[in-house]
Design an enzyme around this catalytic site. Structure first.
Site, mmCIF file in Angstrom:
data_model
loop_
_atom_site.group_PDB
_atom_site.id
_atom_site.type_symbol
_atom_site.label_atom_id
_atom_site.label_comp_id
_atom_site.label_asym_id
_atom_site.label_seq_id
_atom_site.Cartn_x
_atom_site.Cartn_y
_atom_site.Cartn_z
ATOM 1 N N ASN A 28 0.632 -1.252 0.034
ATOM 2 C CA ASN A 28 0.049 0.020 0.046
ATOM 3 C C ASN A 28 0.884 1.656 -0.068
ATOM 4 O O ASN A 28 2.129 1.201 0.279
ATOM 5 C CB ASN A 28 -0.927 0.139 1.193
ATOM 6 C CG ASN A 28 -2.289 0.696 1.054
ATOM 7 O OD1 ASN A 28 -2.409 1.426 0.048
ATOM 8 N ND2 ASN A 28 -2.925 0.653 1.853
ATOM 9 N N ILE A 29 0.312 2.392 -0.354
ATOM 10 C CA ILE A 29 0.866 3.863 -0.252
ATOM 11 C C ILE A 29 1.378 3.887 1.347
ATOM 12 O O ILE A 29 0.550 3.459 2.170
ATOM 13 C CB ILE A 29 0.066 4.954 -0.601
ATOM 14 C CG1 ILE A 29 -0.548 4.686 -1.792
ATOM 15 C CG2 ILE A 29 0.717 6.275 -0.505
ATOM 16 C CD1 ILE A 29 -1.748 5.519 -2.033
ATOM 17 N N GLU A 103 10.774 -0.815 -7.343
ATOM 18 C CA GLU A 103 9.589 -0.520 -6.596
ATOM 19 C C GLU A 103 8.260 -0.376 -7.540
ATOM 20 O O GLU A 103 8.174 0.128 -8.446
ATOM 21 C CB GLU A 103 9.965 0.970 -6.351
ATOM 22 C CG GLU A 103 8.903 1.389 -5.420
ATOM 23 C CD GLU A 103 9.224 2.855 -4.586
ATOM 24 O OE1 GLU A 103 10.163 3.372 -5.133
ATOM 25 O OE2 GLU A 103 8.638 3.225 -3.897
#
Ligand code: TTP
Length: 227
Positions: A28-29, A103
């Site tokens: 998640n962020i 990423e």
């Protein structure tokens, strides 16, 4: 343990020297992807490919990330088309080191962010179809193949705290509800039993204090990659 997965994958990679190995760090962020990558960058066996957030906040002088958060109905499609394309280019980038660590990946743009915007009726189904068509075309290229996904699994509440403490100006409007939804999208895609992903997934509990999680994860991975 979950680290056996990566261990056996890495052994496989090292044994067949011609094969490069690609890992995507997902979550998640605010789950801590950048920090884990910063630690992994210490290993000479890893080439790190960071997410192009800087290019999203300055696209020919436009802050596309800020535009997305200010007006998702207007900018959701453009943002996701751009995110998908920038990530596809990073998939195509050759790594010199035997292990390429990314990423995020093109897959999380599609299965987490595009999916979530669509389910909230922010993306029109025509926009959703177009993005999906491009996605299918892009992933048909071998360069988008992933050997392993490392899933930093954190509670939405933990992610919100971390987002607040890093204080990225564009992300001020992020709510716990948004993070809960994105958490569900990551779970649908990567959680055991329900996962739709066919790539092996290493799940790391990212709820502990930042330093502890990142040290543990990176130490394990660094030990494995340098032994
Ligand atoms: P993340 O990719 O989650 O990166 P991060 O820096 O927040 O990760 P971490 O804290 O774990 O190191 O998101 C970056 C920003 O881009 C975030 O505001 C969410 C947004 N984003 C989208 O809106 N759509 C997308 O497809 C992607 C990949 C990101």
């Amino acid at each position: 343990s979950t680290f056996r997965v990566i261990e056996s994958c890495l052994k496989q990679m090292i044994m067949s020297s011609s094969k490069k190995f690609t890992i995507a760090v997902e979550g998640n962020i605010g789950s801590g992807k950048s920090t884990v990558l910063a630690y992994l960058s210490k290993s000479s066996l890893c080439d790190i490919v960071t997410e192009p957030v800087d290019s999203w906040t300055n696209l020919n002088g436009n802050n596309l990330l800020g535009m997305l958060y200010n007006n998702p109905h207007r900018w959701g499609f453009a943002f996701q088309a751009n995110a998908q394309m920038t990530l596809a280019k990073l998939h195509a980038q050759q790594s010199k080191a035997p292990i390429k660590v990314m990423e995020r990946s093109i897959y999380s743009t599609r299965y987490c962010f595009v999916e979530n915007l669509y389910r909230n009726n922010i993306l029109h189904n025509v926009e959703y179809e177009i993005l999906n068509d491009w996605f299918q075309m892009l992933i048909s290229n071998d360069s988008c193949y992933l050997d392993l996904i490392i899933y930093l699994r954190a509670k939405p509440e933990t992610c919100l705290e971390r987002i607040k403490s890093r204080n990225r100006p564009e992300e001020q409007s992020i709510t716990i509800d948004y993070l809960k939804q994105l958490h569900e999208r990551h779970e649908d895609w990567l959680a055991p039993q329900i996962r739709t992903s066919t790539t092996p997934v290493l799940i790391v509990d990212a709820n502990q204090t930042k330093e502890h999680v990142y040290n543990t994860t990176s130490t394990h991975l660094l030990t494995l990659t340098t032994c």
